[in-house]
Design a protein around this motif. Structure first.
Motif, PDB file in Angstrom:
ATOM      1  N   GLU A   1     -22.436 -53.291  -6.787  1.00 40.07           N
ATOM      2  CA  GLU A   1     -22.866 -53.384  -8.189  1.00 40.07           C
ATOM      3  C   GLU A   1     -22.053 -52.454  -9.082  1.00 40.07           C
ATOM      4  O   GLU A   1     -22.599 -51.723  -9.922  1.00 40.07           O
ATOM      5  N   LEU A   2     -20.710 -52.484  -8.881  1.00 36.07           N
ATOM      6  CA  LEU A   2     -19.815 -51.696  -9.727  1.00 36.07           C
ATOM      7  C   LEU A   2     -19.234 -52.589 -10.806  1.00 36.07           C
ATOM      8  O   LEU A   2     -18.985 -53.781 -10.582  1.00 36.07           O
ATOM      9  N   GLU A   3     -18.928 -51.995 -11.937  1.00 37.43           N
ATOM     10  CA  GLU A   3     -18.328 -52.801 -13.011  1.00 37.43           C
ATOM     11  C   GLU A   3     -16.856 -53.079 -12.768  1.00 37.43           C
ATOM     12  O   GLU A   3     -16.336 -54.105 -13.160  1.00 37.43           O
ATOM     13  N   HIS A   4     -16.174 -52.116 -12.114  1.00 38.61           N
ATOM     14  CA  HIS A   4     -14.715 -52.172 -12.105  1.00 38.61           C
ATOM     15  C   HIS A   4     -14.128 -52.269 -10.713  1.00 38.61           C
ATOM     16  O   HIS A   4     -14.516 -51.528  -9.822  1.00 38.61           O
TER      17      HIS A   4
ATOM     18  N   SER B   1      -0.783 -36.739 -11.109  1.00 36.96           N
ATOM     19  CA  SER B   1      -0.201 -36.838 -12.451  1.00 36.96           C
ATOM     20  C   SER B   1      -1.272 -37.163 -13.486  1.00 36.96           C
ATOM     21  O   SER B   1      -1.226 -36.694 -14.622  1.00 36.96           O
ATOM     22  N   ALA B   2      -2.237 -37.995 -13.052  1.00 36.86           N
ATOM     23  CA  ALA B   2      -3.312 -38.368 -13.977  1.00 36.86           C
ATOM     24  C   ALA B   2      -4.415 -37.321 -14.026  1.00 36.86           C
ATOM     25  O   ALA B   2      -5.447 -37.525 -14.684  1.00 36.86           O
ATOM     26  N   GLY B   3      -4.232 -36.214 -13.298  1.00 37.93           N
ATOM     27  CA  GLY B   3      -5.201 -35.111 -13.369  1.00 37.93           C
ATOM     28  C   GLY B   3      -6.479 -35.349 -12.604  1.00 37.93           C
ATOM     29  O   GLY B   3      -7.493 -34.697 -12.853  1.00 37.93           O
ATOM     30  N   LYS B   4      -6.448 -36.268 -11.654  1.00 36.62           N
ATOM     31  CA  LYS B   4      -7.661 -36.550 -10.868  1.00 36.62           C
ATOM     32  C   LYS B   4      -7.706 -35.648  -9.629  1.00 36.62           C
ATOM     33  O   LYS B   4      -6.680 -35.452  -8.965  1.00 36.62           O
ATOM     34  N   HIS B   5      -8.887 -35.168  -9.308  1.00 40.68           N
ATOM     35  CA  HIS B   5      -9.077 -34.503  -8.019  1.00 40.68           C
ATOM     36  C   HIS B   5      -8.977 -35.538  -6.905  1.00 40.68           C
ATOM     37  O   HIS B   5      -9.241 -36.723  -7.123  1.00 40.68           O
ATOM     38  N   ILE B   6      -8.624 -35.073  -5.718  1.00 41.34           N
ATOM     39  CA  ILE B   6      -8.291 -36.026  -4.649  1.00 41.34           C
ATOM     40  C   ILE B   6      -8.954 -35.644  -3.341  1.00 41.34           C
ATOM     41  O   ILE B   6      -8.865 -34.500  -2.875  1.00 41.34           O
TER      42      ILE B   6
ATOM     43  N   LEU C   1      -6.080 -46.068 -12.166  1.00 41.86           N
ATOM     44  CA  LEU C   1      -5.933 -44.773 -12.841  1.00 41.86           C
ATOM     45  C   LEU C   1      -5.914 -44.903 -14.363  1.00 41.86           C
ATOM     46  O   LEU C   1      -6.063 -43.913 -15.089  1.00 41.86           O
ATOM     47  N   SER C   2      -5.732 -46.108 -14.861  1.00 42.21           N
ATOM     48  CA  SER C   2      -5.760 -46.300 -16.307  1.00 42.21           C
ATOM     49  C   SER C   2      -7.192 -46.280 -16.849  1.00 42.21           C
ATOM     50  O   SER C   2      -7.414 -46.189 -18.043  1.00 42.21           O
ATOM     51  N   GLN C   3      -8.160 -46.394 -15.927  1.00 40.75           N
ATOM     52  CA  GLN C   3      -9.564 -46.306 -16.368  1.00 40.75           C
ATOM     53  C   GLN C   3      -9.875 -44.873 -16.777  1.00 40.75           C
ATOM     54  O   GLN C   3      -9.467 -43.915 -16.129  1.00 40.75           O
ATOM     55  N   GLN C   4     -10.601 -44.702 -17.885  1.00 41.16           N
ATOM     56  CA  GLN C   4     -10.786 -43.368 -18.451  1.00 41.16           C
ATOM     57  C   GLN C   4     -11.748 -42.476 -17.655  1.00 41.16           C
ATOM     58  O   GLN C   4     -11.450 -41.343 -17.340  1.00 41.16           O
ATOM     59  N   ASN C   5     -12.898 -42.992 -17.350  1.00 36.97           N
ATOM     60  CA  ASN C   5     -13.988 -42.121 -16.877  1.00 36.97           C
ATOM     61  C   ASN C   5     -13.935 -41.848 -15.360  1.00 36.97           C
ATOM     62  O   ASN C   5     -14.916 -42.028 -14.654  1.00 36.97           O
ATOM     63  N   ILE C   6     -12.785 -41.419 -14.879  1.00 47.92           N
ATOM     64  CA  ILE C   6     -12.656 -41.097 -13.444  1.00 47.92           C
ATOM     65  C   ILE C   6     -12.301 -39.623 -13.314  1.00 47.92           C
ATOM     66  O   ILE C   6     -11.313 -39.170 -13.876  1.00 47.92           O
TER      67      ILE C   6
ATOM     68  N   LYS D   1     -22.476 -35.277 -13.091  1.00 50.67           N
ATOM     69  CA  LYS D   1     -22.134 -36.072 -11.910  1.00 50.67           C
ATOM     70  C   LYS D   1     -20.622 -36.237 -11.866  1.00 50.67           C
ATOM     71  O   LYS D   1     -19.977 -36.377 -12.911  1.00 50.67           O
ATOM     72  N   LEU D   2     -20.086 -36.231 -10.660  1.00 50.01           N
ATOM     73  CA  LEU D   2     -18.654 -36.436 -10.510  1.00 50.01           C
ATOM     74  C   LEU D   2     -18.399 -37.937 -10.430  1.00 50.01           C
ATOM     75  O   LEU D   2     -18.965 -38.634  -9.572  1.00 50.01           O
ATOM     76  N   ARG D   3     -17.523 -38.416 -11.314  1.00 48.35           N
ATOM     77  CA  ARG D   3     -17.224 -39.852 -11.333  1.00 48.35           C
ATOM     78  C   ARG D   3     -16.033 -40.115 -10.412  1.00 48.35           C
ATOM     79  O   ARG D   3     -14.933 -39.607 -10.641  1.00 48.35           O
TER      80      ARG D   3
END
Lengths: 344, 344, 344, 344
Positions: free
Chosen positions: B50-53, B88-93, B62-67, B3-5
């Motif tokens: 019902e999200l944790e964050h 910069s954080a390597g996340k797809h956009i 972006l400091s959260q790891q599992n994205i 799954k894509l986070r």
């Protein structure tokens, strides 16, 4: 109970649609199993939807513990036995239309539901279709004045396969027109007092050889004096065409949806537009809404939106229409209730 | 990765829609966080879904790891910085339209995306709307012959609040017409060579006082000789009206969707029908389709369907239209690229 | 004979329309006189149309020498005596619908016409309306395949004045539905074998107190197995609405004309369009075409386009529908012919 | 004078239509002669309409005594000389659009009309079309609030023969768009201040080789700030499509007429409806109304409904559009008046 645990019985196209909605779209439901006499089909759907459990019979399914409710989407002639088994097991029930094929069966269902103290809701999904909801709201608000004429057409693009007509799903008036009859009661806020039906099987003689009709036309008289007409046809060829009109003393309201994607092509041959081609396309939203509402009602201990009584009254009209067709005379709906059985 | 986070940045109406789709409807995505400068709004949406964050800034998120990927739905003037940080954080956009407000910004985005080796897809959701998809298919199949004239209107029922026009979301041609410019390129399979624009703010003088327009009309000339016109209006009052027409040498194709529920009321005062009232209603399916497609593409290591280059080319047309309006003359699109900056 | 010299009997709205067409638009006719029991009305119309002659009775008119043909547009109960007098005087006859109110009267008319050797044509003007002509052509050309279902609605915006219902113009099925019954025969190329009718007078109780209906709905069964339904309503309030549909085994054809001037107003209250408001507006061209054709046929010694036999067959359906309504049962059309008399 | 004696100059399709209307339908006019440089064509039409007189030149026709007025329907490049001759002879004039091809010619016409003291009316027949009349009435009554956007399309099904484009009838903007420009002035109650045009000849390269366009698109700016766009196309292939829209601050109004006979065919290939195919069909009533109104105005000593000044102002817009196209820049209409001459 935070989520309603639901199982689906019968994995034909309707059962599959319900299963998909329960699996992916209805957030306070959890799809826990599917069953079908074709256990391969049940197994394949379970795999596709990532379910742990699939069964080859209703009985086997009902032996599973964590089921709160079942959706019954098997052929109509199996509805009653499935309802009785599920009710005995204390499961809430969402049952596809027609609830049953005879009034005797409806009586059995009614008794079983009462004894079990469960919720049973019937799948007249048009009551969950946004245009019909809006139409109902406006009529109830008095925008049309007194309702005077009810008109409806229901046309399929192509008939189901011939096996369908041999499977005991009920004649045209029971299988198809029952949607229009339910709309008639719901939108007119009145009961049908008398019907007269003509029918034929010119377009699809094969259907005629199964003892069924491909086209039927039913005159309606309502108890408060309004009149109406319902037409159903199995093979329009141009598309799936559901249109309803209520003529009132102050205004008239039309509900229709011939186009699917609002695309018009204008060429030297013709100016044409696209059309809705299938009921699963036209009523996608309604199918989702009805199953979501059922789940919410059960979770909230509410009574069902569409009851056994609604199913009975629509069926009575269907059976009276069928009898009118067979006996070539108008049939009073009230007097016909006890005798309106399908011909052998 | 099964799954894509995904996290959503900006929880206005568009961010909320994306978050809801990711949470409930896109089955191979997992919504893991939301962020907004209004951290209360972010927190409320997180609770609702019902999200944790939830976070008060892009940096915190972006400091959260599992994205794995972010959806950027903040106001356009914040797009570039968010893209840079996410890249910069390597996340797809997945970034809402307009990708940026100036060509300099687009260049920055392009560099950041290339350096990071990520997928960036732009939210021209109409390319995911079934009627537009079907129109594109038919044009590509040659049904219209040679495309000759492109026509489009885009009308909102009511303008957004005045604060919107003060928030730097780009002038009418950048904020609204950019959808039509993208359709022009996509459906005509051609690039716009020259534009000429008129505009005004008669209906909403307040918008005029913000230096923006409530109505704009843009003539188009395509490189292969076709011509066209795009009209945008902020306050139709009757409904949300998106209609596009491609006139070809063999046939003409119209895409439109004025009605919402296919309900007609016929009274002695008037015969009227319902209309679509809002873009979130009209394009509900398109919004779902685009985010689902983005998720699937990232999971499958595919390139994005709508690229930075697409965003650049649509923006160039927007900026040229704006310049044409300001300088009261036709503007060649190619020559205008380096100078087409919004007025200070 | 270079021009046909025509006189008009009855100068109500229909007689006036025929007189105007004959005077101004039908170039091989010469309008030579008008007559009405209200001799003032006849005189006024004659003055307006610059005619030399007007009369207070059919007899007086028929004594004028230079009359080749008469148009009979008096109330239906006076049709037979006017036809007999005109036929005896050797005049060709164009008679408004319904030709007569009973089958006995039709028999009298038939005899009179045969003895006199004149042309008598009946005013089913829809057969002269361009869309219906085109529909007929396409059906005859086989575009629809086998005709399967015939549907028609005929709605007036407002009923005629109450005096109309007291004047013996025939019940709803004879006065109004007869147009649809004629279309049914003409478009389906078949005869009606059986009918069933419901009716009511909810919208206009005053009409009910005259022994008539404001709404009627008639199921049809054709001899070759096709089915159908005809609905008529006296007070739609929204407009004059004539729509006909023929469903065939290969295709379906709809004829309708709700709009008058193709004008749409889109406001925040509603999106509405104009409608046809009156039959003299909707069928202006048909009224001209039918009288022109009648004139040409007489001048060319041709037989009439719409015969006494056509009038008889439509009337038989009307009377059977009326009887079905009164006796609350389906009526076979063939067996009902000798007894289908209006109730006393 | 009880009837206006009118002669028609030019017996092409428009001259023929005017002649027929004057001969048969306009009751206070008497058609007394026709003329055409093709004296055979003039003679044939005279025979057909049973006229005593036909001529091979305007001069010959004007020598006939009993002529009160002339209708000029010759090609535009002959309008001015015919007007001058008729005005010198003291005849009232109805002249087809465009009144002239240059502003210098309009000045000549204006002088000739003033010196002769005659009525000259210009044939912008759309102002006589019922839907446009109703639209004008509603806009003038304030239903739309402030007019903000004017949109119009004018599409022919097929272009006229190539000889037409070589005959000096004026470029697309003068020959075709001038109708839309007149509507723009009339419906918006405002003058056009600036235009910008693009054009092409992709569909009909032959037209391009005659130095003309088959498609043109013109942006409009009105003096009070409203904006607009006009599109004309010579070869839609699907039909004759005239549609106009006025967007106002309170409501929007659409005028259109795609269908001709309200006939829909629904088959498995497509759902299609008929379309208007030709301007003589679409505007039949308007052509009759305009010539009738001209006759009545002359008989009643009233000034013309559509004046030389109206013709001049529409032509100025046309010429400015043409110049915009040629010079590839927006053109201010006021400043362009003296120089806006067609290119050699």
């Amino acid at each position: 109970m935070s989520k309603l645990r639901v199982a689906v019985i019968g994995v034909g196209r309707m059962g599959r649609r319900h299963a998909e909605n329960l699996r992916f779209n209805v957030h306070n439901a959890e799809l826990v199993a599917v069953a079908d006499v074709d256990s391969n089909a049940a197994g394949k759907l379970a795999a596709e939807l990532e379910l742990e459990h699939s069964y080859g019979s209703t009985e086997a399914l009902l032996s599973q513990q964590n089921i709160d409710a079942v959706v019954i989407a098997s052929p109509p002639k199996f509805h009653v036995s499935a309802i009785q088994a599920a009710a005995s097991a204390g499961k809430h029930i969402f049952c596809e239309k027609p609830l049953a094929l005879t009034l005797a069966e409806v009586n059995e269902v009614e008794g079983a539901v009462e004894r079990a103290g469960i919720v049973l809701q019937v799948g007249f999904m048009r009551r969950y279709d946004p245009p019909y909801i809006e139409a109902h709201r406006r009529i109830a608000a008095g925008e049309l004045g007194e309702p005077i004429i009810f008109k409806a057409i229901g046309r399929d693009r192509e008939p189901p396969p011939l096996s369908y007509f041999k499977s005991g799903s009920g004649m045209l008036f029971v299988d198809a027109s029952i949607h229009e009859f339910d709309l008639a009661r719901w939108l007119m806020k009145d009961e049908v007092a008398e019907v007269h039906a003509f029918g034929g099987a010119i377009a699809c003689p094969d259907i005629g050889q199964c003892g069924d009709l491909d086209a039927g036309i039913v005159n309606l008289r309502f108890t408060r004096g309004a009149i109406g007409n319902v037409e159903n046809f199995r093979q329009s060829r141009y598309g799936y065409d559901i249109a309803t009109e209520v003529v009132g003393s102050k205004a008239t309201l039309r509900i229709g949806y011939l186009q699917q994607t609002a695309l018009t092509v204008l060429s030297c041959e013709h100016v044409s537009h696209d059309v809705v081609d299938h009921f699963l396309v036209r009523f996608r939203e309604a199918y989702f809404n009805e199953i979501q509402d059922f789940v919410q009602r059960v979770l909230a201990d509410q009574s069902p939106a569409i009851t056994v009584q609604d199913a009975r009254k629509a069926l009575v009209i269907s059976l009276a229409a069928e009898r009118s067709y067979r006996e070539q005379r108008a049939i009073k709906v009230s007097s016909g209730m006890e005798v309106a059985q399908p011909a052998p």
